[in-house]
Design an enzyme around this catalytic site. Structure first.
Site, short mmCIF file in Angstrom:
data_model
loop_
_atom_site.label_atom_id
_atom_site.label_comp_id
_atom_site.label_asym_id
_atom_site.label_seq_id
_atom_site.Cartn_x
_atom_site.Cartn_y
_atom_site.Cartn_z
N ASP A 233 -11.70 24.59 -52.56
CA ASP A 233 -11.28 23.88 -53.78
C ASP A 233 -12.24 24.08 -54.94
O ASP A 233 -12.43 23.19 -55.76
CB ASP A 233 -11.10 22.37 -53.49
CG ASP A 233 -10.22 22.15 -52.28
OD1 ASP A 233 -9.15 22.78 -52.24
OD2 ASP A 233 -10.60 21.38 -51.39
N GLU A 234 -12.85 25.24 -55.02
CA GLU A 234 -13.79 25.53 -56.11
C GLU A 234 -13.07 25.97 -57.38
O GLU A 234 -13.70 26.10 -58.43
CB GLU A 234 -14.79 26.64 -55.70
CG GLU A 234 -15.71 26.29 -54.54
CD GLU A 234 -15.09 26.67 -53.20
OE1 GLU A 234 -13.91 27.06 -53.17
OE2 GLU A 234 -15.79 26.57 -52.18
N LYS B 250 -10.71 28.76 -57.21
CA LYS B 250 -10.52 30.22 -57.09
C LYS B 250 -9.23 30.68 -57.75
O LYS B 250 -9.17 31.75 -58.32
CB LYS B 250 -10.44 30.63 -55.61
CG LYS B 250 -11.73 30.63 -54.87
CD LYS B 250 -11.53 31.00 -53.41
CE LYS B 250 -10.71 30.00 -52.63
NZ LYS B 250 -11.31 28.69 -52.40
N ASN C 3 -2.64 26.23 -45.24
CA ASN C 3 -3.63 25.15 -45.38
C ASN C 3 -4.31 25.23 -46.75
O ASN C 3 -4.80 24.25 -47.28
CB ASN C 3 -4.70 25.20 -44.26
CG ASN C 3 -5.29 26.59 -44.05
OD1 ASN C 3 -4.80 27.57 -44.60
ND2 ASN C 3 -6.32 26.67 -43.25
N GLY D 265 -4.70 25.79 -50.85
CA GLY D 265 -3.93 25.41 -52.03
C GLY D 265 -4.67 25.94 -53.25
O GLY D 265 -5.78 25.51 -53.54
N HIS D 266 -4.10 26.93 -53.91
CA HIS D 266 -4.73 27.51 -55.10
C HIS D 266 -3.91 27.12 -56.32
O HIS D 266 -2.74 27.48 -56.42
CB HIS D 266 -4.80 29.03 -54.97
CG HIS D 266 -5.70 29.48 -53.85
ND1 HIS D 266 -5.46 30.60 -53.10
CD2 HIS D 266 -6.82 28.94 -53.36
CE1 HIS D 266 -6.44 30.73 -52.20
NE2 HIS D 266 -7.27 29.73 -52.34
N GLN E 204 -9.95 28.90 -48.55
CA GLN E 204 -10.93 27.91 -48.08
C GLN E 204 -12.28 28.18 -48.76
O GLN E 204 -12.30 28.51 -49.93
CB GLN E 204 -11.06 27.92 -46.55
CG GLN E 204 -9.89 27.24 -45.84
CD GLN E 204 -8.65 28.10 -45.75
OE1 GLN E 204 -8.73 29.24 -45.37
NE2 GLN E 204 -7.52 27.55 -46.10
N THR F 296 -2.92 20.79 -51.02
CA THR F 296 -1.95 21.01 -49.94
C THR F 296 -1.50 19.69 -49.35
O THR F 296 -0.31 19.46 -49.14
CB THR F 296 -2.59 21.90 -48.85
OG1 THR F 296 -2.88 23.15 -49.44
CG2 THR F 296 -1.68 22.11 -47.66
N PRO G 245 -7.43 12.50 -50.74
CA PRO G 245 -8.54 12.46 -51.69
C PRO G 245 -9.69 13.31 -51.17
O PRO G 245 -9.98 13.31 -49.97
CB PRO G 245 -8.93 10.98 -51.74
CG PRO G 245 -8.18 10.30 -50.67
CD PRO G 245 -7.16 11.23 -50.10
N ARG G 246 -10.32 14.05 -52.08
CA ARG G 246 -11.49 14.84 -51.68
C ARG G 246 -12.74 13.99 -51.79
O ARG G 246 -12.85 13.18 -52.72
CB ARG G 246 -11.62 16.07 -52.58
CG ARG G 246 -10.47 17.02 -52.44
CD ARG G 246 -10.64 18.24 -53.35
NE ARG G 246 -9.45 19.05 -53.33
CZ ARG G 246 -8.90 19.64 -54.40
NH1 ARG G 246 -9.47 19.53 -55.57
NH2 ARG G 246 -7.81 20.35 -54.27
P1 IMP Z 1 -7.39 23.54 -40.96
O1 IMP Z 1 -7.73 24.73 -41.77
O2 IMP Z 1 -6.07 22.93 -41.30
O3 IMP Z 1 -7.56 23.79 -39.49
O4 IMP Z 1 -8.48 22.38 -41.32
C1 IMP Z 1 -9.85 22.51 -40.97
C2 IMP Z 1 -10.73 21.94 -42.06
O5 IMP Z 1 -10.66 22.77 -43.20
C3 IMP Z 1 -10.31 20.54 -42.55
O6 IMP Z 1 -11.48 19.83 -42.91
C4 IMP Z 1 -9.50 20.84 -43.79
O7 IMP Z 1 -9.48 19.74 -44.70
C5 IMP Z 1 -10.26 22.02 -44.35
N1 IMP Z 1 -9.45 22.89 -45.20
C6 IMP Z 1 -8.52 23.79 -44.81
N2 IMP Z 1 -8.02 24.43 -45.87
C7 IMP Z 1 -8.67 23.96 -46.95
C8 IMP Z 1 -8.61 24.28 -48.35
O8 IMP Z 1 -7.87 25.16 -48.82
N3 IMP Z 1 -9.44 23.56 -49.14
C9 IMP Z 1 -10.32 22.63 -48.67
N4 IMP Z 1 -10.40 22.31 -47.38
C10 IMP Z 1 -9.58 22.98 -46.52
#
Ligand code: IMP
Length: 442
Positions: free
Chosen positions: A13-14, A16, A38, A40-41, A224, A300, A304-305
């Site tokens: 979530d920087e 990108k 997983n 989200g851009h 990620q 996604t 909340p972050r």
């Molecule tokens: P998974 O990728 O769904 O297996 O989740 C593993 C960990 O990665 C969890 O803490 C998710 O919240 C985190 N995560 C996965 N995809 C993202 C992303 O695109 N942004 C931020 N965190 C992510």
């Protein structure tokens, strides 16, 4: 000047999406190498918000070929939802513009079910995954049970693989309290997806090889962030793929010498979604202010972050592990008028100060950050169009970060739109063809 790899240097979530979208005109191909829906851009164009999960962030530029590598895991329903959403916005997405690796693994209906049961079973120690089936799909890949996109091309192979998988999964499902799966129903569903997906399926490694041989430039896109990498992240609170730069080679079938430089996307503060250690987390009003001003909710899952100060120990580590050449700093506007700002320059642990990111996560869980604090910036960074127009205190903040992470900052994103960006051109020389970007804009 040729190919560039772009990845996030924190916990994802920087920002990108915006930077890839901005740089895309300087490249012919944008190729994503890992993860799934997983990710989200978020990209804003003309005030319109577009959230991309699987499709590379270069997709809004019609001349760019978008590639989904073998390193991804694909849920066909998520893929087509995204294709349809983009097409409804007028983005043409036929097979000439979008290629999907035949070796990418598929997310099957059992994967999210297994994941949810697994997360519940962990109780307090749950990872906080996105529950999209990502982890179990990669588990099946490593266990040699996976079904690949290319298997959709032969219905006998597909039926056999689904039957074998369902037999094994159903044996495990009973004790987990999950309903038995119907192999024939899953087969029918995936045979339909196969018909729709087949035009996009390609040998991505060969395609990239040919395009690069013809002189095309490739932007390799990570998802990620480095600290969520399966090997180099804060294991076990990580995702299941290789989000570090090395993942581009395995996730696309390209040699290491094709990656000419690396741009790390770094937020001016830190966020994380899900569980796991986060030394600079702010559980106070400042953390809440950053979260609401920065709209820090998962693109996604909407979760909340968690928010905190900039962690120079973590980002220096990320720069080392990935050979980051330059940084693009995002969202400094969120820290405007927040008062004093802090940066973690080390971690206190058992009476010592650690300067390097600890390799054991249970150490990271017990550290407390050593901060250096600075006066914040009250003037708007958003209005600045040139580096010299940025508030002086913010320029000091930039210089301190560069010194601490030992990497120059070459891009400063001052807002959500493409034009809210300051490019330090001399620092991008050799990485990005700025002339080509300018031509595209004019
Ligand atoms: P998974 O990728 O769904 O297996 O989740 C593993 C960990 O990665 C969890 O803490 C998710 O919240 C985190 N995560 C996965 N995809 C993202 C992303 O695109 N942004 C931020 N965190 C992510």
């Amino acid at each position: 000047m040729a190919n560039l790899l772009v990845l996030g240097t924190q916990w994802g979530d920087e920002g990108k999406g915006k930077i890839v979208d901005l740089l895309t005109p300087a490249f012919d191909v944008v190729a994503r190498y890992q993860g799934g829906h997983n990710a989200g851009h978020t990209v804003y164009v003309g005030g319109r918000k577009v959230v991309l999960h699987l499709i590379p962030s270069g997709v809004l530029h019609p001349a760019t070929l978008c590639v989904i590598g073998n390193g991804l895991v694909i849920a066909p329903q998520a893929f087509f939802r995204e294709v349809e959403d983009l097409e409804s916005l007028g983005v043409r997405l036929d097979a000439a513009r979008l290629a999907v690796s035949r070796h990418a693994h598929l997310i099957m209906p059992w994967h999210p079910l297994v994941e949810r049961a697994g997360e519940e079973g962990r109780g307090e120690k749950k990872i906080g995954t996105t529950c999209r089936g990502i982890g179990p799909a990669y588990e099946d890949k490593a266990a040699r049970w996976g079904i690949r996109a290319g298997d959709l091309l032969d219905l006998d192979v597909l039926r056999d693989k689904i039957r074998d998988n369902v037999e094994v999964k159903n044996r495990a499902f009973g004790p987990l309290g999950l309903p038995a799966l119907d192999a024939e129903a899953v087969y029918r569903e995936y045979a339909d997806w196969g018909q729709r997906l087949s035009p996009y399926l390609r040998d991505v490694s060969a395609l990239l090889y040919e395009r690069m041989k013809a002189g095309d430039r490739v932007l390799f896109e990570g998802a990620q962030g480095v600290l969520l990498d399966l090997d180099h992240g804060t294991y076990p609170f990580v995702t299941s793929s290789s989000s570090t730069a090395g993942g581009a080679c395995t996730g696309l079938g390209v040699g290491p010498k094709t990656v000419h430089s690396v741009l790390g996307i770094t937020k001016a503060y830190t966020t994380r979604v899900g569980g796991g250690p986060f030394p600079t987390e702010l559980l106070d009003d400042t953390g809440r202010t950053i979260a609401s001003r920065g709209d820090e909710f998962g693109a996604t899952t909407g979760r909340p972050r968690r928010c905190g100060w900039f962690d120079a120990v973590a980002v220096r580590y990320a720069c080392r592990v990935n050979g980051v050449d330059r940084i693009a700093l995002t969202k400094p506007d969120v820290l405007e008028k927040i008062g004093e700002v802090s940066i973690a320059i080390g971690y206190r642990y058992k009476g010592e100060v650690l300067r390097d990111f600890p390799s054991e996560p249970w150490v990271l869980e017990r550290v407390s950050p050593v901060y250096k604090s600075f006066p914040g910036w009250n003037d708007s960074v958003r209005k600045a169009r040139r580096y010299e127009q940025l508030p002086r205190t913010f320029r000091d903040y930039i210089r301190v970060i560069e010194d601490l992470v030992e990497t120059p900052i070459a891009v400063i994103s001052t807002g959500v739109e493409r034009e809210d960006t300051i490019l330090l051109e001399e620092r991008l020389e050799g990485l990005v063809d700025l002339g080509r970007m300018r031509e595209d804009r004019s």
